[in-house]
Design a protein around this motif. Structure first.
Motif, PDB file in Angstrom:
ATOM      1  N   THR A 257       0.835  -1.208   0.000  1.00 32.14           N
ATOM      2  CA  THR A 257       0.000   0.000   0.000  1.00 32.14           C
ATOM      3  C   THR A 257       0.866   1.253   0.000  1.00 32.14           C
ATOM      4  N   LEU A 258       1.918   1.235   0.804  1.00 28.14           N
ATOM      5  CA  LEU A 258       2.819   2.392   0.842  1.00 28.14           C
ATOM      6  C   LEU A 258       3.701   2.463  -0.398  1.00 28.14           C
ATOM      7  N   LEU A 259       4.171   1.306  -0.868  1.00 23.73           N
ATOM      8  CA  LEU A 259       5.064   1.315  -2.028  1.00 23.73           C
ATOM      9  C   LEU A 259       4.379   1.831  -3.282  1.00 23.73           C
ATOM     10  N   SER A 260       3.100   1.601  -3.432  1.00 25.86           N
ATOM     11  CA  SER A 260       2.372   2.024  -4.630  1.00 25.86           C
ATOM     12  C   SER A 260       1.665   3.356  -4.452  1.00 25.86           C
ATOM     13  N   ALA A 261       1.782   3.983  -3.287  1.00 27.31           N
ATOM     14  CA  ALA A 261       1.069   5.233  -3.026  1.00 27.31           C
ATOM     15  C   ALA A 261       1.835   6.429  -3.567  1.00 27.31           C
ATOM     16  N   SER A 262       1.118   7.509  -3.824  1.00 30.21           N
ATOM     17  CA  SER A 262       1.705   8.764  -4.293  1.00 30.21           C
ATOM     18  C   SER A 262       1.783   9.755  -3.128  1.00 30.21           C
ATOM     19  N   PRO A 263       2.551  10.845  -3.280  1.00 26.61           N
ATOM     20  CA  PRO A 263       2.574  11.856  -2.221  1.00 26.61           C
ATOM     21  C   PRO A 263       1.190  12.387  -1.874  1.00 26.61           C
ATOM     22  N   HIS A 264       0.318  12.482  -2.884  1.00 28.52           N
ATOM     23  CA  HIS A 264      -1.050  12.924  -2.606  1.00 28.52           C
ATOM     24  C   HIS A 264      -1.778  11.913  -1.721  1.00 28.52           C
ATOM     25  N   ASP A 265      -1.519  10.633  -1.946  1.00 29.29           N
ATOM     26  CA  ASP A 265      -2.129   9.601  -1.103  1.00 29.29           C
ATOM     27  C   ASP A 265      -1.638   9.707   0.337  1.00 29.29           C
ATOM     28  N   PHE A 266      -0.338   9.984   0.510  1.00 30.30           N
ATOM     29  CA  PHE A 266       0.180  10.141   1.863  1.00 30.30           C
ATOM     30  C   PHE A 266      -0.506  11.295   2.597  1.00 30.30           C
ATOM     31  N   GLU A 267      -0.741  12.368   1.856  1.00 31.38           N
ATOM     32  CA  GLU A 267      -1.387  13.528   2.481  1.00 31.38           C
ATOM     33  C   GLU A 267      -2.864  13.262   2.751  1.00 31.38           C
ATOM     34  N   HIS A 274       2.894  17.818   6.601  1.00 31.86           N
ATOM     35  CA  HIS A 274       4.237  18.397   6.565  1.00 31.86           C
ATOM     36  C   HIS A 274       4.983  17.886   5.329  1.00 31.86           C
ATOM     37  N   PRO A 275       5.440  18.779   4.441  1.00 29.21           N
ATOM     38  CA  PRO A 275       6.120  18.316   3.214  1.00 29.21           C
ATOM     39  C   PRO A 275       7.367  17.490   3.504  1.00 29.21           C
ATOM     40  N   LEU A 276       8.103  17.829   4.562  1.00 36.09           N
ATOM     41  CA  LEU A 276       9.323  17.081   4.852  1.00 36.09           C
ATOM     42  C   LEU A 276       9.024  15.708   5.436  1.00 36.09           C
ATOM     43  N   HIS A 277       7.872  15.544   6.081  1.00 40.36           N
ATOM     44  CA  HIS A 277       7.475  14.208   6.537  1.00 40.36           C
ATOM     45  C   HIS A 277       7.171  13.317   5.331  1.00 40.36           C
ATOM     46  N   ARG A 278       6.520  13.901   4.329  1.00 33.94           N
ATOM     47  CA  ARG A 278       6.249  13.121   3.112  1.00 33.94           C
ATOM     48  C   ARG A 278       7.553  12.766   2.401  1.00 33.94           C
ATOM     49  N   GLN A 282       9.003   9.074   1.613  1.00 36.15           N
ATOM     50  CA  GLN A 282       9.353   8.674   0.248  1.00 36.15           C
ATOM     51  C   GLN A 282      10.791   8.169   0.173  1.00 36.15           C
ATOM     52  N   LEU A 283      11.715   8.843   0.861  1.00 39.46           N
ATOM     53  CA  LEU A 283      13.114   8.412   0.834  1.00 39.46           C
ATOM     54  C   LEU A 283      13.273   7.023   1.455  1.00 39.46           C
ATOM     55  N   GLY A 284      12.559   6.779   2.561  1.00 37.49           N
ATOM     56  CA  GLY A 284      12.646   5.471   3.191  1.00 37.49           C
ATOM     57  C   GLY A 284      12.095   4.370   2.308  1.00 37.49           C
ATOM     58  N   LEU A 285      10.955   4.639   1.682  1.00 34.94           N
ATOM     59  CA  LEU A 285      10.359   3.630   0.794  1.00 34.94           C
ATOM     60  C   LEU A 285      11.215   3.420  -0.448  1.00 34.94           C
ATOM     61  N   HIS A 286      11.823   4.500  -0.944  1.00 35.24           N
ATOM     62  CA  HIS A 286      12.701   4.354  -2.116  1.00 35.24           C
ATOM     63  C   HIS A 286      13.909   3.497  -1.778  1.00 35.24           C
ATOM     64  N   ALA A 287      14.449   3.682  -0.568  1.00 37.68           N
ATOM     65  CA  ALA A 287      15.593   2.863  -0.157  1.00 37.68           C
ATOM     66  C   ALA A 287      15.210   1.399  -0.048  1.00 37.68           C
ATOM     67  N   ILE A 288      13.989   1.123   0.426  1.00 44.91           N
ATOM     68  CA  ILE A 288      13.527  -0.269   0.540  1.00 44.91           C
ATOM     69  C   ILE A 288      13.295  -0.886  -0.834  1.00 44.91           C
ATOM     70  N   SER A 289      12.645  -0.132  -1.728  1.00 47.25           N
ATOM     71  CA  SER A 289      12.328  -0.683  -3.045  1.00 47.25           C
ATOM     72  C   SER A 289      13.574  -0.915  -3.887  1.00 47.25           C
ATOM     73  N   VAL A 325      14.086  15.529  10.503  1.00 44.56           N
ATOM     74  CA  VAL A 325      15.200  15.482   9.554  1.00 44.56           C
ATOM     75  C   VAL A 325      16.265  14.534  10.094  1.00 44.56           C
ATOM     76  N   ASP A 326      16.565  13.480   9.328  1.00 47.87           N
ATOM     77  CA  ASP A 326      17.586  12.518   9.741  1.00 47.87           C
ATOM     78  C   ASP A 326      18.779  12.588   8.790  1.00 47.87           C
ATOM     79  N   GLY A 327      19.708  11.653   8.942  1.00 45.80           N
ATOM     80  CA  GLY A 327      20.917  11.689   8.129  1.00 45.80           C
ATOM     81  C   GLY A 327      20.645  11.562   6.645  1.00 45.80           C
TER      82      GLY A 327
END
Length: 546
Positions: A257-267, A274-278, A282-289, A325-327
């Protein structure tokens, strides 16, 4: 006239006027005598008044000297208190480092599943918990001592008398911002049970790396797309986005569900405004995929708030902590992200850019910045590049500029900015230290030590940049303003990808990273000065910053 026979004789005239003239001279003489006595009396009175005023002046001079001595002693006392507070803050950071190490040990122990050593691990866990409680007690003691120093400073300031004293006092600006404790990145020893060790009861402050994310599932071989809703929620908690778990339980059916979702879906579905939370998600899911493993992913948002302390920008800790904001986000930070985090100062943009360069050069080693003086007599530029803001202040004290050192708090000055930023020179440092221009000898002393610190090569690069045709001096008050897009600018808008490095604050290619570590290449900056009145400031800046 009279006829000759009728003219009076001169002797007759003299005899007729003599009595009246004698009376006139006598009156005049008496009047003059009276005036003389009056003047003598006035002179006597004025002399007494002058003597009295002289005594008052001497009393005021003595009082002025006494107050000046009090002021000097009070300044020395304040300086000692500031040094004591700095030492306490350093001790607190060291204790927090020990806490982080102990928490890492706990996580590594909980990942071991050998039943034969379960009792031994239980005893070690209890011993570690006891050490954590002792360290927490020490931290609380340091906090109480710091509050005591605050009261002492306040009482000292209230009792200083500076009447009639015009001696200028160097500007001292101290920022003391505490890291907020949150459920996702903090640790409280008193919240743990005393008897039992609960799995996943303590979260590592190094944050979830890509390799650690799979451990959140019951089966480490299970792909993220097959994770259940509960497993995804645990991952969100570890990732610092636990506030969105209630919405995730209603919407997420699996990891897919998260891997196929768009930023609009997250919001819309998770309520992530918060744009930086999105962006973080996205960065975490991109690293996983992509199954990529980045060293920066091991640094969580709590570490980033401490990193802001090290680079001399503690005033932004609340904004960075709120944005989680993380590393990894530091590695993919953009100019627009910094403006969203309320970082508008051009100097602070350069400070963050150079600090990220240092992290790149050290492969995002969490302990790469040096807070304390080492044993080196003459540090090399590569060593100076790793100096924290506190270490730079220690250097100022070593070169007899201790009274100006506290002015660097909140300035963003650290070793990376001094070495890597060509527009930052001795004049920029003198302005930040609030050294008046008329103190030429003091500024010359600072310049001599600054040149010795940065080294011959870096100084030649700074001079070459100073003599370049398009040179503009670095302003400590210049602002970076958002770029205003006209109607023609909308055609260039496009969807940003997680690996799109064109707008990153500090993208580094492998060759750049290697040359930066070796000190063979000084990076150039494209961040030009932007004055407060410049409405098109970002047109001069333009990402990327590096």
């Amino acid at each position: 006239g009279f006829p000759t026979c009728m003219k009076p004789h001169a002797s007759d005239l003299s005899a007729s006027q003599s009595p009246s003239n004698n009376e006139t001279h006598q009156e005049r003489l008496e009047r003059l005598e009276g005036d003389k006595e009056s003047l003598v009396l006035q002179v006597s009175v004025l002399t007494e008044q002058v003597e009295a005023q002289g005594e008052k002046i001497r009393d005021l001079e003595a009082s002025l000297e006494e107050n000046s001595d009090k002021l000097l002693s009070t300044e020395e006392m304040l300086q000692q208190e500031l040094l004591s507070r700095t030492s306490l803050e350093t001790q607190k950071l060291d204790l927090m480092d020990e806490v982080s190490c102990l928490k890492l040990k706990l996580v590594s122990m909980e990942e071991e599943q050998d039943p034969a050593h379960r009792d031994d691990k239980q005893r070690k866990a209890e011993a570690l918990l006891q050490e954590l409680r002792v360290l927490k007690t020490k931290v609380d003691e340091l906090e109480s001592e710091k509050l005591q120093y605050d009261r002492t400073l306040k009482a000292t300031k209230n009792h200083v008398v500076v009447r009639a004293c015009k001696t200028p006092v160097p500007y001292m600006h101290v920022h003391c911002v505490r890291i907020k404790r949150t459920q996702s990145g903090s640790f409280r020893a008193d919240s743990l049970p005393h008897g039992d060790f609960k799995r996943r009861g303590v979260r590592s402050t190094t944050g979830p790396s890509v390799a650690h994310m799979g451990d959140t599932a019951h089966d480490v071989n299970t792909p993220f797309s097959k994770w259940s809703c509960d497993q995804v929620c645990v991952w969100l908690e570890d990732y610092g986005l636990g506030q969105y778990i209630p919405m995730a339980k209603q919407w997420v059916s699996s990891g897919q569900t998260l891997l196929s979702a768009s930023p609009h879906d997250f919001e819309k579905e998770l309520g992530i405004k918060h744009p930086l939370h999105r962006k973080k998600l996205q960065l975490g899911l991109h690293a996983i995929s992509s199954a990529s493993s980045e060293t920066s992913a091991k640094l969580d948002h709590v570490w980033v708030t401490r990193w802001l302390d090290d680079i001399g920008l503690p005033q932004y800790k609340d904004q960075f902590h709120e944005a989680r904001v993380d590393g990894r986000m530091l590695q993919y930070l953009t100019v627009d992200d910094l403006l969203l985090l309320k970082v508008s100062s051009q100097l602070h943009h350069l400070s963050i850019k150079c600090a990220i360069r240092v992290l790149h050069a050290n492969k995002f080693n969490p302990n790469c910045l040096k807070r304390r003086p080492g044993e080196e007599s003459q540090p090399s530029p590569s060593e100076v590049m790793q100096w924290s803001n506190h270490r730079v202040m220690e250097w100022l004290r070593a070169v007899d500029l201790a009274e100006y050192a506290p002015n660097l708090r909140g300035s963003g000055v650290h070793g990376g900015l001094i070495i890597l930023e060509q527009s930052f020179n001795e004049e920029s440092l003198a302005v930040l230290l609030s050294i008046p221009p008329q103190k030429t000898l003091l500024r010359r002393h600072l310049a001599t030590n600054f040149h010795s610190l940065v080294g011959a090569q870096a100084q030649r690069d700074k001079v070459h940049f100073l003599e370049s045709p398009g040179y503009a001096p670095l302003s400590t008050t210049a602002k970076v303003r958002p770029k205003k897009l006209g109607f023609s600018g909308f055609s260039h808008l496009r969807k940003k990808r997680p690996d799109d490095s064109t707008d990153y604050v500090c993208p580094l290619e492998p060759l750049q990273d290697e040359s930066l570590r070796n000190g063979t290449r000084q990076p150039r900056t494209d961040l030009g000065p932007v004055q407060d009145g410049d409405t098109e400031g970002r047109e001069q800046v333009g990402p990327p910053l590096c």
